[in-house]
Design a protein around this motif. Sequence first.
Motif, mmCIF file in Angstrom:
data_model
loop_
_atom_site.group_PDB
_atom_site.id
_atom_site.type_symbol
_atom_site.label_atom_id
_atom_site.label_comp_id
_atom_site.label_asym_id
_atom_site.label_seq_id
_atom_site.Cartn_x
_atom_site.Cartn_y
_atom_site.Cartn_z
ATOM 1 N N PRO A 6 0.807 -1.226 0.000
ATOM 2 C CA PRO A 6 0.000 0.000 0.000
ATOM 3 C C PRO A 6 0.844 1.282 0.000
ATOM 4 O O PRO A 6 0.507 2.241 -0.699
ATOM 5 C CB PRO A 6 -0.815 -0.114 1.293
ATOM 6 C CG PRO A 6 -0.901 -1.568 1.554
ATOM 7 C CD PRO A 6 0.410 -2.125 1.104
ATOM 8 N N LEU A 9 2.193 1.859 -3.446
ATOM 9 C CA LEU A 9 1.146 2.390 -4.318
ATOM 10 C C LEU A 9 0.925 3.883 -4.059
ATOM 11 O O LEU A 9 0.691 4.658 -4.987
ATOM 12 C CB LEU A 9 -0.155 1.612 -4.118
ATOM 13 C CG LEU A 9 -0.202 0.208 -4.723
ATOM 14 C CD1 LEU A 9 -1.440 -0.542 -4.242
ATOM 15 C CD2 LEU A 9 -0.170 0.267 -6.241
ATOM 16 N N VAL A 44 -7.330 5.030 -8.862
ATOM 17 C CA VAL A 44 -7.457 3.588 -8.626
ATOM 18 C C VAL A 44 -6.429 3.138 -7.579
ATOM 19 O O VAL A 44 -6.744 2.326 -6.701
ATOM 20 C CB VAL A 44 -7.296 2.797 -9.942
ATOM 21 C CG1 VAL A 44 -7.158 1.304 -9.677
ATOM 22 C CG2 VAL A 44 -8.486 3.063 -10.857
ATOM 23 N N THR A 45 -5.200 3.683 -7.650
ATOM 24 C CA THR A 45 -4.198 3.310 -6.645
ATOM 25 C C THR A 45 -4.634 3.782 -5.259
ATOM 26 O O THR A 45 -4.325 3.132 -4.259
ATOM 27 C CB THR A 45 -2.798 3.876 -6.961
ATOM 28 O OG1 THR A 45 -2.827 5.297 -6.868
ATOM 29 C CG2 THR A 45 -2.314 3.436 -8.325
ATOM 30 N N TRP A 47 -7.753 3.862 -4.117
ATOM 31 C CA TRP A 47 -8.691 2.850 -3.619
ATOM 32 C C TRP A 47 -7.954 1.553 -3.299
ATOM 33 O O TRP A 47 -8.182 0.931 -2.258
ATOM 34 C CB TRP A 47 -9.772 2.590 -4.679
ATOM 35 C CG TRP A 47 -10.595 1.393 -4.331
ATOM 36 C CD1 TRP A 47 -11.646 1.331 -3.456
ATOM 37 C CD2 TRP A 47 -10.410 0.065 -4.835
ATOM 38 N NE1 TRP A 47 -12.126 0.046 -3.378
ATOM 39 C CE2 TRP A 47 -11.382 -0.746 -4.218
ATOM 40 C CE3 TRP A 47 -9.516 -0.516 -5.741
ATOM 41 C CZ2 TRP A 47 -11.483 -2.115 -4.484
ATOM 42 C CZ3 TRP A 47 -9.621 -1.870 -6.003
ATOM 43 C CH2 TRP A 47 -10.590 -2.650 -5.385
ATOM 44 N N LEU A 48 -7.021 1.159 -4.191
ATOM 45 C CA LEU A 48 -6.347 -0.128 -4.062
ATOM 46 C C LEU A 48 -5.440 -0.187 -2.841
ATOM 47 O O LEU A 48 -5.415 -1.205 -2.135
ATOM 48 C CB LEU A 48 -5.537 -0.410 -5.333
ATOM 49 C CG LEU A 48 -4.971 -1.809 -5.509
ATOM 50 C CD1 LEU A 48 -6.079 -2.851 -5.499
ATOM 51 C CD2 LEU A 48 -4.175 -1.897 -6.807
ATOM 52 N N ASP A 49 -4.722 0.900 -2.558
ATOM 53 C CA ASP A 49 -3.815 0.841 -1.404
ATOM 54 C C ASP A 49 -4.595 0.696 -0.097
ATOM 55 O O ASP A 49 -4.184 -0.042 0.796
ATOM 56 C CB ASP A 49 -2.826 2.010 -1.376
ATOM 57 C CG ASP A 49 -3.464 3.366 -1.131
ATOM 58 O OD1 ASP A 49 -4.613 3.442 -0.698
ATOM 59 O OD2 ASP A 49 -2.795 4.382 -1.396
ATOM 60 N N TRP A 51 -7.589 -0.755 0.206
ATOM 61 C CA TRP A 51 -8.161 -2.102 0.221
ATOM 62 C C TRP A 51 -7.105 -3.130 0.621
ATOM 63 O O TRP A 51 -7.367 -4.001 1.460
ATOM 64 C CB TRP A 51 -8.732 -2.445 -1.163
ATOM 65 C CG TRP A 51 -9.379 -3.793 -1.197
ATOM 66 C CD1 TRP A 51 -10.640 -4.112 -0.782
ATOM 67 C CD2 TRP A 51 -8.781 -5.017 -1.659
ATOM 68 N NE1 TRP A 51 -10.876 -5.459 -0.966
ATOM 69 C CE2 TRP A 51 -9.748 -6.035 -1.498
ATOM 70 C CE3 TRP A 51 -7.526 -5.337 -2.183
ATOM 71 C CZ2 TRP A 51 -9.497 -7.355 -1.842
ATOM 72 C CZ3 TRP A 51 -7.286 -6.658 -2.533
ATOM 73 C CH2 TRP A 51 -8.251 -7.645 -2.366
ATOM 74 N N ILE A 52 -5.909 -3.028 0.042
ATOM 75 C CA ILE A 52 -4.841 -3.980 0.375
ATOM 76 C C ILE A 52 -4.430 -3.835 1.834
ATOM 77 O O ILE A 52 -4.221 -4.832 2.538
ATOM 78 C CB ILE A 52 -3.620 -3.784 -0.555
ATOM 79 C CG1 ILE A 52 -3.971 -4.203 -1.985
ATOM 80 C CG2 ILE A 52 -2.412 -4.580 -0.055
ATOM 81 C CD1 ILE A 52 -2.909 -3.888 -3.015
#
Length: 197
Positions: A6, A9, A44-45, A47-49, A51-52
């Motif tokens: 994360p 990212l 998107v990164t 949201w993704l960081d 979530w991870i």
Amino acid sequence: MKLTVPTLLTLLRILLIPVLVLVFYLPNNWTNFAAAFVFVLASVTDWLDGWIARRYDQSSAFGAFLDPVADKLMVAVALLLIVQKHPTPWMALWAAVIIGREIAVSALREWMAELGQRARVKVASIGKIKTIVQMVALAFLLYFEPLLLRWSGGVIRIPVFTIGEWLLAAAALLTLWSGLAYLHAAWPTLREDSRNS
């Protein structure tokens, strides 16, 4: 300091900021698409960081500090680019509201952290809705060109920039609303602190 996925990212999101500026000013007819793509990739990164970090328990103090900084930098730079390209009073006003609120809420969170009350100003659901509307608005405004959808009956022209303008206005109003919600949550602590000083 261990760099988690994360955090990497989040660092990537910061590195995408100069890329966004560079593609925005390239003298090509595809730069609007490239700028919008870079901004969407950064979103998107974001949201993704998160979530991870939650899914795989990879949260860190450094990541918790860096993530909102990266978000605010990307949004502020995107707004500055858009206002520079489309210098209308309304666009400047919405940008000022959004950037001003981010500065004010950051200062409020820092002060609350010094008082040991940071949990009182955690992100609320209205803040998450504001973020989604704001990200979509900025992507549309960076893309700028109308979308042409062709079908058997003809062509539909979608005014991407106009939709982006309305979404940015909505994001600015949601920004004010969420900022007031933060202030309301912090007010008892702020009032108590002013009485003790």
